[in-house]
Design a protein around this motif. Structure first.
Motif, mmCIF file in Angstrom:
data_model
loop_
_atom_site.group_PDB
_atom_site.id
_atom_site.type_symbol
_atom_site.label_atom_id
_atom_site.label_comp_id
_atom_site.label_asym_id
_atom_site.label_seq_id
_atom_site.Cartn_x
_atom_site.Cartn_y
_atom_site.Cartn_z
ATOM 1 N N ASN A 6 28.711 -91.219 66.195
ATOM 2 C CA ASN A 6 28.951 -91.128 67.628
ATOM 3 C C ASN A 6 27.899 -92.025 68.267
ATOM 4 O O ASN A 6 26.721 -91.680 68.288
ATOM 5 C CB ASN A 6 28.829 -89.699 68.135
ATOM 6 C CG ASN A 6 29.086 -89.612 69.625
ATOM 7 O OD1 ASN A 6 29.762 -90.469 70.189
ATOM 8 N ND2 ASN A 6 28.547 -88.598 70.264
ATOM 9 N N HIS A 40 34.063 -81.210 67.841
ATOM 10 C CA HIS A 40 34.913 -82.356 68.133
ATOM 11 C C HIS A 40 35.723 -82.905 66.964
ATOM 12 O O HIS A 40 36.737 -83.555 67.187
ATOM 13 C CB HIS A 40 34.064 -83.501 68.706
ATOM 14 C CG HIS A 40 33.357 -83.129 69.957
ATOM 15 N ND1 HIS A 40 33.989 -83.015 71.167
ATOM 16 C CD2 HIS A 40 32.056 -82.805 70.185
ATOM 17 C CE1 HIS A 40 33.120 -82.661 72.088
ATOM 18 N NE2 HIS A 40 31.940 -82.516 71.519
ATOM 19 N N ASN A 50 44.556 -88.744 62.084
ATOM 20 C CA ASN A 50 44.871 -88.988 63.494
ATOM 21 C C ASN A 50 44.347 -90.338 63.987
ATOM 22 O O ASN A 50 44.800 -90.845 65.003
ATOM 23 C CB ASN A 50 44.311 -87.873 64.369
ATOM 24 C CG ASN A 50 45.026 -86.567 64.160
ATOM 25 O OD1 ASN A 50 46.225 -86.539 63.889
ATOM 26 N ND2 ASN A 50 44.304 -85.470 64.255
ATOM 27 N N ARG A 51 43.396 -90.912 63.269
ATOM 28 C CA ARG A 51 42.739 -92.138 63.726
ATOM 29 C C ARG A 51 43.438 -93.411 63.257
ATOM 30 O O ARG A 51 43.463 -94.402 63.974
ATOM 31 C CB ARG A 51 41.297 -92.130 63.221
ATOM 32 C CG ARG A 51 40.404 -93.171 63.834
ATOM 33 C CD ARG A 51 40.195 -92.882 65.303
ATOM 34 N NE ARG A 51 39.021 -93.531 65.806
ATOM 35 C CZ ARG A 51 38.299 -93.078 66.806
ATOM 36 N NH1 ARG A 51 38.611 -91.954 67.403
ATOM 37 N NH2 ARG A 51 37.266 -93.738 67.241
ATOM 38 N N SER A 83 37.872 -97.042 68.530
ATOM 39 C CA SER A 83 38.930 -96.671 69.464
ATOM 40 C C SER A 83 38.475 -96.983 70.886
ATOM 41 O O SER A 83 37.279 -96.993 71.170
ATOM 42 C CB SER A 83 39.221 -95.173 69.341
ATOM 43 O OG SER A 83 40.077 -94.737 70.361
ATOM 44 N N MET A 84 39.421 -97.210 71.746
ATOM 45 C CA MET A 84 39.098 -97.423 73.165
ATOM 46 C C MET A 84 38.931 -96.100 73.910
ATOM 47 O O MET A 84 38.514 -96.080 75.052
ATOM 48 C CB MET A 84 40.195 -98.254 73.841
ATOM 49 C CG MET A 84 40.336 -99.663 73.276
ATOM 50 S SD MET A 84 38.863 -100.651 73.485
ATOM 51 C CE MET A 84 38.944 -100.997 75.222
ATOM 52 N N SER A 85 39.241 -94.980 73.256
ATOM 53 C CA SER A 85 39.251 -93.703 73.973
ATOM 54 C C SER A 85 38.027 -92.815 73.712
ATOM 55 O O SER A 85 37.904 -91.763 74.323
ATOM 56 C CB SER A 85 40.522 -92.925 73.628
ATOM 57 O OG SER A 85 40.552 -92.636 72.252
ATOM 58 N N ASP A 86 37.146 -93.219 72.781
ATOM 59 C CA ASP A 86 35.942 -92.420 72.542
ATOM 60 C C ASP A 86 34.857 -93.292 71.915
ATOM 61 O O ASP A 86 35.031 -94.505 71.790
ATOM 62 C CB ASP A 86 36.245 -91.187 71.686
ATOM 63 C CG ASP A 86 36.781 -91.537 70.302
ATOM 64 O OD1 ASP A 86 36.375 -92.560 69.717
ATOM 65 O OD2 ASP A 86 37.615 -90.772 69.792
ATOM 66 N N THR A 87 33.767 -92.694 71.518
ATOM 67 C CA THR A 87 32.639 -93.444 70.964
ATOM 68 C C THR A 87 32.415 -93.140 69.482
ATOM 69 O O THR A 87 31.327 -93.360 68.956
ATOM 70 C CB THR A 87 31.353 -93.145 71.761
ATOM 71 O OG1 THR A 87 31.128 -91.728 71.753
ATOM 72 C CG2 THR A 87 31.467 -93.644 73.182
ATOM 73 N N TRP A 89 33.080 -93.805 65.465
ATOM 74 C CA TRP A 89 33.411 -94.915 64.588
ATOM 75 C C TRP A 89 32.837 -94.637 63.211
ATOM 76 O O TRP A 89 32.116 -93.665 63.018
ATOM 77 C CB TRP A 89 32.895 -96.234 65.155
ATOM 78 C CG TRP A 89 31.409 -96.305 65.392
ATOM 79 C CD1 TRP A 89 30.703 -95.639 66.367
ATOM 80 C CD2 TRP A 89 30.451 -97.041 64.646
ATOM 81 N NE1 TRP A 89 29.365 -95.949 66.264
ATOM 82 C CE2 TRP A 89 29.176 -96.815 65.223
ATOM 83 C CE3 TRP A 89 30.529 -97.906 63.565
ATOM 84 C CZ2 TRP A 89 28.015 -97.401 64.745
ATOM 85 C CZ3 TRP A 89 29.373 -98.497 63.088
ATOM 86 C CH2 TRP A 89 28.133 -98.238 63.687
ATOM 87 N N SER A 103 30.829 -101.691 69.470
ATOM 88 C CA SER A 103 31.515 -101.181 70.656
ATOM 89 C C SER A 103 32.440 -102.213 71.305
ATOM 90 O O SER A 103 32.035 -103.357 71.518
ATOM 91 C CB SER A 103 30.491 -100.725 71.689
ATOM 92 O OG SER A 103 31.124 -100.428 72.912
ATOM 93 N N TYR A 105 33.146 -102.064 74.301
ATOM 94 C CA TYR A 105 32.721 -102.069 75.700
ATOM 95 C C TYR A 105 31.558 -103.015 75.972
ATOM 96 O O TYR A 105 31.195 -103.227 77.108
ATOM 97 C CB TYR A 105 32.305 -100.662 76.128
ATOM 98 C CG TYR A 105 33.362 -99.626 75.840
ATOM 99 C CD1 TYR A 105 34.544 -99.610 76.563
ATOM 100 C CD2 TYR A 105 33.185 -98.684 74.824
ATOM 101 C CE1 TYR A 105 35.528 -98.672 76.291
ATOM 102 C CE2 TYR A 105 34.164 -97.746 74.562
ATOM 103 C CZ TYR A 105 35.333 -97.742 75.288
ATOM 104 O OH TYR A 105 36.291 -96.835 75.024
#
Length: 106
Positions: A6, A40, A50-51, A83-87, A89, A103, A105
């Protein structure tokens, strides 16, 4: 061994049980942040399931072929399952790979 991260914090380390296949079966080796994991993630195998994208979709098949990806291990090595929806990896080298580099971002 892989590390579920995270940002720059290790949540747990895990091994893929069949690294040369597309099997999402994984076994946690150790928990670093068990509270975050329990809140989480719950299960590394379920998180992986799911990933990863549906590998049978034509666009994903084309991307796999273009990048030479033939297994879940290779997918993780190339994409870090970012993913673009969380941190969250995945990395094999938490001391080398850093969130700032991975990231989408930054």
């Amino acid at each position: 061994m892989f590390y579920l991260m995270n940002k720059d914090s290790v949540i747990c380390s895990f091994d893929l049980l069949k690294p040369s296949s597309w099997s999402v079966d994984a076994e946690v080796v150790s928990y670093v942040d068990s509270a975050y994991f329990k809140r989480h993630v719950h299960s590394v195998s379920l998180w992986l399931r799911n990933r990863i994208p549906d590998i049978h979709r034509p666009v994903v098949r084309g991307l796999k072929a273009a990048l030479g990806i033939r297994s879940l291990y290779e997918l993780i090595s190339v994409t870090h399952l970012i993913s673009m929806s969380d941190t969250l990896w995945v990395t094999e080298s938490p001391l080398i790979d850093k969130w700032e580099k991975i990231s989408p971002y930054t």
